[in-house]
Enzyme design. Structure first.
Site, PDB file in Angstrom:
ATOM      1  N   ASP A 150       0.508  -0.790   0.291  1.00 51.65           N
ATOM      2  CA  ASP A 150      -0.273  -0.466   0.046  1.00 51.65           C
ATOM      3  C   ASP A 150       0.810   1.202  -0.253  1.00 51.65           C
ATOM      4  O   ASP A 150       1.860   1.633  -0.500  1.00 51.65           O
ATOM      5  CB  ASP A 150      -0.396  -0.132   1.485  1.00 51.65           C
ATOM      6  CG  ASP A 150      -2.383   0.942   1.252  1.00 51.65           C
ATOM      7  OD1 ASP A 150      -2.253   1.643   0.921  1.00 51.65           O
ATOM      8  OD2 ASP A 150      -3.305   0.350   1.219  1.00 51.65           O
ATOM      9  N   HIS A 225      -2.990   5.761   3.759  1.00 47.33           N
ATOM     10  CA  HIS A 225      -4.101   5.141   3.238  1.00 47.33           C
ATOM     11  C   HIS A 225      -3.570   3.423   4.035  1.00 47.33           C
ATOM     12  O   HIS A 225      -4.343   2.744   4.313  1.00 47.33           O
ATOM     13  CB  HIS A 225      -4.739   5.140   1.650  1.00 47.33           C
ATOM     14  CG  HIS A 225      -4.904   4.089   1.183  1.00 47.33           C
ATOM     15  ND1 HIS A 225      -4.832   2.961   1.220  1.00 47.33           N
ATOM     16  CD2 HIS A 225      -6.613   4.266   0.102  1.00 47.33           C
ATOM     17  CE1 HIS A 225      -5.672   2.653   0.343  1.00 47.33           C
ATOM     18  NE2 HIS A 225      -6.888   3.076   0.086  1.00 47.33           N
ATOM     19  N   SER A 577     -10.856  -0.834  -0.769  1.00 52.72           N
ATOM     20  CA  SER A 577      -9.591  -0.932  -0.023  1.00 52.72           C
ATOM     21  C   SER A 577     -10.107  -1.228   1.651  1.00 52.72           C
ATOM     22  O   SER A 577      -9.154  -1.428   2.848  1.00 52.72           O
ATOM     23  CB  SER A 577      -8.735   0.897   0.456  1.00 52.72           C
ATOM     24  OG  SER A 577      -8.629   1.028  -1.364  1.00 52.72           O
TER      25      SER A 577
HETATM   26  C1  LIG Z   1      -5.621  -4.375   1.705  1.00 54.45           C
HETATM   27  O1  LIG Z   1      -6.457  -4.737   0.766  1.00 54.45           O
HETATM   28  C2  LIG Z   1      -7.003  -3.422  -0.126  1.00 54.45           C
HETATM   29  C3  LIG Z   1      -8.108  -3.643  -1.153  1.00 54.45           C
HETATM   30  O2  LIG Z   1      -7.001  -4.587  -2.356  1.00 54.45           O
HETATM   31  C4  LIG Z   1      -6.298  -2.294   0.509  1.00 54.45           C
HETATM   32  O3  LIG Z   1      -7.384  -1.177  -0.161  1.00 54.45           O
HETATM   33  C5  LIG Z   1      -5.622  -2.365   1.846  1.00 54.45           C
HETATM   34  O4  LIG Z   1      -5.006  -0.652   1.784  1.00 54.45           O
HETATM   35  C6  LIG Z   1      -5.175  -3.313   2.177  1.00 54.45           C
HETATM   36  N1  LIG Z   1      -4.900  -3.323   3.691  1.00 54.45           N
HETATM   37  C7  LIG Z   1      -4.376  -4.006   3.979  1.00 54.45           C
HETATM   38  C8  LIG Z   1      -3.625  -4.065   5.227  1.00 54.45           C
HETATM   39  O5  LIG Z   1      -3.234  -4.445   3.430  1.00 54.45           O
END
Ligand SMILES: *[C@@H]1O[C@H](CO)[C@@H](O)[C@H](O)[C@H]1NC(C)=O
Ligand SMILES: *[C@@H]1O[C@H](CO)[C@@H](O)[C@H](O)[C@H]1NC(C)=O
Ligand SMILES: *[C@@H]1O[C@H](CO)[C@@H](O)[C@H](O)[C@H]1NC(C)=O
Length: 790
Positions: A150, A225, A577
């Site tokens: 991310d 995010h 997400s």
């Molecule tokens: C998990 O995956 C989602 C969507 O694919 C993403 O938006 C989010 O940031 C991710 N979070 C983690 C904890 O990996």
């Protein structure tokens, strides 16, 4: 708050995050991924293995270049651990030449991906002290390692404090790599026993955008995010979490005791983050190598159908290699709903998550007065900073339009469309354009001098109300029902507002126990699956609307460059997400409770125990049209962690099953052997795509002849006898043979057939939905059935 936590230099360079040392790059060359399948070396490659693999990549590329030196220069990543392939800067003709090499599976442009809590866990029925809760039984996920690919992480967040954590599990192989700068003046090392690793991948990003300031070569999250999603998957319990004084409660992730590792691949250019496929693939290759159990990926794959299908999509390729190493990859369905066929990340080995609401609202009441006529409505709002008893003049954006702006642009409050002379001191009414993000409209309203904003949904957003961190007091209202003005097509009629209207906005407050919930979010991407129509996607839905979780202290509340409000430990965000890490968290609990279950078994447990009913016990509705949602919106349904830990039976899958599925999908034997770690794989001749032992059943192309598909269930509960039951599906005869299965021990497998026949009167071309249930009185093992006569 920013300047107190950052040294001057970092502040400055981050402020100029958008300025690069090098200009745009490399002429007509573009970043291509050359995919070669799996490596022949084993699961734990030695450094010699890695060198040999990289050398083979240089050699392959040198075959079309004049020299190996040039080949080396062109390669930006050599995927030499688990995924076999490389990313290189190439001319189009060079890419076409390499694609002719018989060892190459696919060559494709590295895609640019967009990034698509407090209350949500209670809403999922998980309670800290409940004896039988998934948390207690799954020991809060303490043995799981969850990777987040991310925007990085804010390591100082309390959500990632390691207080009370024991040593890092020995299965972690990513030892001591923590590519995060310390905060100036801080002695604290950013990684710890909770946040056990952090890396960044930016070569593809830099190839396209020029080099980042080296100070930004860090996995630190400047956007918020990644911190948000990682804390949703596995954040600690943090009391008193709130933002703008709403949503106060205990923040936590699904696996609060799990270890986490952050892989930063999404970089902020302007107001949004960009993630390049070549960087994503490098992160997945590394995460597999590091020994994680679950990978959660926020960046979307592509739903563009290509002849090569799933092997020209980085997420799909990465997930395949993850599953071959027993790692579950959870990804979001996308935020392009409600358009049918908009779901992404659709390969059967990806766990694809839709988004829906929870039973908490952040809301404000509007009192609109016009002469003697007083009208009250409510909408979603994160904050209102206006005196509650003061009435403000209300103006429609289209009545405040600058002469050089179009009617539609003004209606959507796009940049440079509002006349400050008309808007100043008023509350302006705009139509919401963005599906999950409309903070830019608030910026335009604020710039024009507005005191507040009403955002009305248009058709596509239906009744999904978002409480966003706007730059001014804002209330989001649902789409108006009934007539729309001619010429406004899908835009809402805002005729309740006329000249001389005034408005009061009450302070935002938090309401719990809202009914009905969940409701499918309008923005959540929908099936059918355009690449593999016989696999239902999305797989399940989880909370993704108005989700409160940890945030980056550096990021501005709205993520707008002009927004100076920083220093928020928590924030509310929207999207699939936000829903996918909920499922990553639940998977962490299951992994801890059942360490030997395969990724497919964990996924099956979560799918077959999901519910298709809301908290009023009625079928889950769709916010888009207020009518009943279908499996194309929610897959198997809304996740129920307390049931998922004890599913009774699971539909398991091994690598061989996926390979047979690929054979049946028409991929050639050589490719399939390549994916089988270069061992010859003999396709099973009778295998059909519909036979993949998936926990849902989808038959999109039925003729009038009956079709028989086969499934195998594995007992993971006590000895028991299960009886099959199929809901009536209009226009189809469906039977299960045998319709009773007895199990004596754990691990025992039983196969059954489902026979489906369309009636001759059945309408062609439309989908019908039903459900198969196996039940022993205690467990209910459910699979959605989706059928269509072609
Ligand atoms: C998990 O995956 C989602 C969507 O694919 C993403 O938006 C989010 O940031 C991710 N979070 C983690 C904890 O990996
Ligand atoms: C949140 O709740 C806690 C305990 O219920 C309370 O002490 C705290 O003041 C509240 N915070 C806000 C911002 O309302
Ligand atoms: C219209 O003109 C104003 C003032 O010159 C300018 O600020 C604005 O950006 C323009 N808007 C559009 C949509 O071009």
């Amino acid at each position: 708050m920013g300047s107190s936590i950052f040294g001057h230099k970092l502040i400055l360079s981050s402020f100029f995050l958008f300025i690069f040392l090098l200009g745009a790059v490399h002429g007509s060359k573009k970043c291509y991924i050359v995919y070669l399948g799996a490596h022949s070396h084993g699961p734990s490659p030695t450094s010699l293995d890695l060198q040999i693999a990289t050398h083979s990549h240089h050699n392959l590329l040198a075959s079309i270049f004049s020299s190996e030196e040039k080949a080396k220069e062109a390669i930006i990543y050599s995927y030499n651990r688990h995924i076999n392939g490389f990313a290189a800067l190439l001319e189009e003709e060079e890419a076409a030449d390499i694609a002719k090499n018989p060892n190459v599976v696919s060559v494709f442009l590295s895609k640019q991906h967009k990034l698509h809590t407090t209350r949500s866990w209670e809403f999922l029925g998980v309670h800290k002290n409940g004896k039988n809760s998934a948390w207690q039984k799954g020991r809060f996920g303490e043995n799981a390692i969850i990777a987040n690919i991310d925007t990085g992480v804010w390591p100082e967040s309390e959500s990632f404090s390691d207080e009370g954590f024991g040593p890092v599990p020995s299965k972690w192989r990513g030892a001591n790599v923590c590519q995060i700068n310390k905060l100036p003046g801080s002695r604290k090392i950013p990684c710890n026993r909770k946040l056990i690793g952090a890396r960044f991948f930016n070569k593809a990003f830099e190839a396209y955008n020029g080099q980042l300031d080296p100070l930004l070569h860090t996995a630190r999250d400047f956007v918020g995010h990644g911190t948000h999603t990682l804390s949703t998957a596995a954040g600690n319990f943090v009391e008193g979490a709130s933002v703008f004084a709403v949503g106060n409660g205990t923040a936590k992730g699904g696996s609060p005791r799990a270890r986490v590792a952050a892989y930063k691949v999404c970089w902020s250019l302007t107001d949004s983050a960009n993630c390049y496929g070549a960087d994503v693939l490098a992160a997945i290759d590394q995460a597999i190598d590091d020994g994680v159990d679950i990978i959660n990926l926020s960046a979307g794959g592509s739903h563009v159908v290509t002849p090569e299908g799933i092997f020209t999509d980085e997420v799909s390729i990465g997930a395949f290699h993850a599953i071959a190493r027993n790692i579950l990859l959870v990804a979001s369905a996308g935020n392009d709903g409600p358009t049918p066929g908009s779901v992404v990340n659709v390969a059967p080995w990806v766990f694809t998550i839709a988004a829906s609401t929870i039973d908490r609202d952040f809301t404000s009441t509007l009192t609109i007065a016009n002469g003697n006529n007083n009208q009250q409505t409510t909408g979603a709002s994160l904050f209102v900073n206006l005196p509650p008893n003061q009435a403000f003049s209300l103006i429609l954006a289209t009545d405040a339009k600058l002469s050089n702006a179009t009617f539609r642009d003004a209606q959507l409050c796009r940049r440079g469309t509002l006349d400050p002379r008309k808007v100043h001191g008023k509350i302006v009414s705009c139509v919401r354009e963005g599906k999950i993000k409309s903070v830019g409209e608030g910026q335009e309203a604020l710039s024009a001098g507005a005191k507040g904003m009403i955002l009305d949904n248009q058709q596509q957003s239906g009744n999904t109300l978002l409480a966003e961190p706007h730059v001014l007091s804002t209330v989001n209202r649902p789409k108006k029902h009934g007539k729309t003005k001619p010429g406004l097509s899908d835009l809402t009629a805002t005729d309740s507002i006329s000249l001389g209207s005034t408005i009061k906005m009450s302070p935002a407050r938090t309401l719990f126990g809202r009914e009905p919930a969940p409701i499918m979010a309008s923005f959540s991407s929908r099936g059918p699956n355009k690449i593999q129509p016989s696999i239902l996607k999305p797989d399940v839905t989880a909370p993704g609307v108005n989700i409160l979780a940890a945030y980056s202290l550096f990021a501005s509340a709205s993520n707008l460059i002009t927004d100076t409000r920083r220093g928020f430990p928590f924030n509310v965000l929207q999207g699939t997400s936000m829903s996918s890490p909920h499922v990553a968290g639940i998977a962490g609990l299951l992994k801890t409770l059942h360490p030997n279950w395969s990724p497919a078994a964990i996924k099956s447990a979560i799918m077959t125990t999901a519910t298709t009913r809301d908290n009023t016990n009625k079928p889950i509705k769709d916010a888009f049209d207020k009518i009943r949602a279908t499996p194309f919106a929610y897959g198997s349904g809304h996740v129920q962690p307390d049931l998922a830990i004890d599913p009774g039976l699971v539909y398991d899958l091994s690598l061989a099953d996926y390979l047979n599925f690929l054979c049946a999908s028409g991929y050639d034997q050589q490719l399939i052997s390549t994916l089988n770690f270069n061992r010859i794989f003999i396709c099973s001749g009778s295998y059909k795509v519909t036979d993949l032992n998936y926990p849902s059943i989808t038959l999109p192309n039925l003729g009038l002849k009956s079709v028989t598909i086969s499934r195998t269930v594995t007992n993971v509960g006590p000895s028991s006898t299960y009886i099959a039951n199929i809901t009536h599906v209009v226009g189809y005869n469906i039977t299960v043979v045998p319709n009773s299965l007895s199990f004596k021990k754990i691990g025992e497998k039983k196969t059954f057939q489902v026979i489906v026949q369309a009636r001759s009167v059945t309408k062609r071309g439309t989908y019908q939905f039903g459900e198969l249930r196996w039940t022993d009185g205690k467990h209910i093992v459910k699979s959605p059935i989706t059928v269509r006569r072609k």
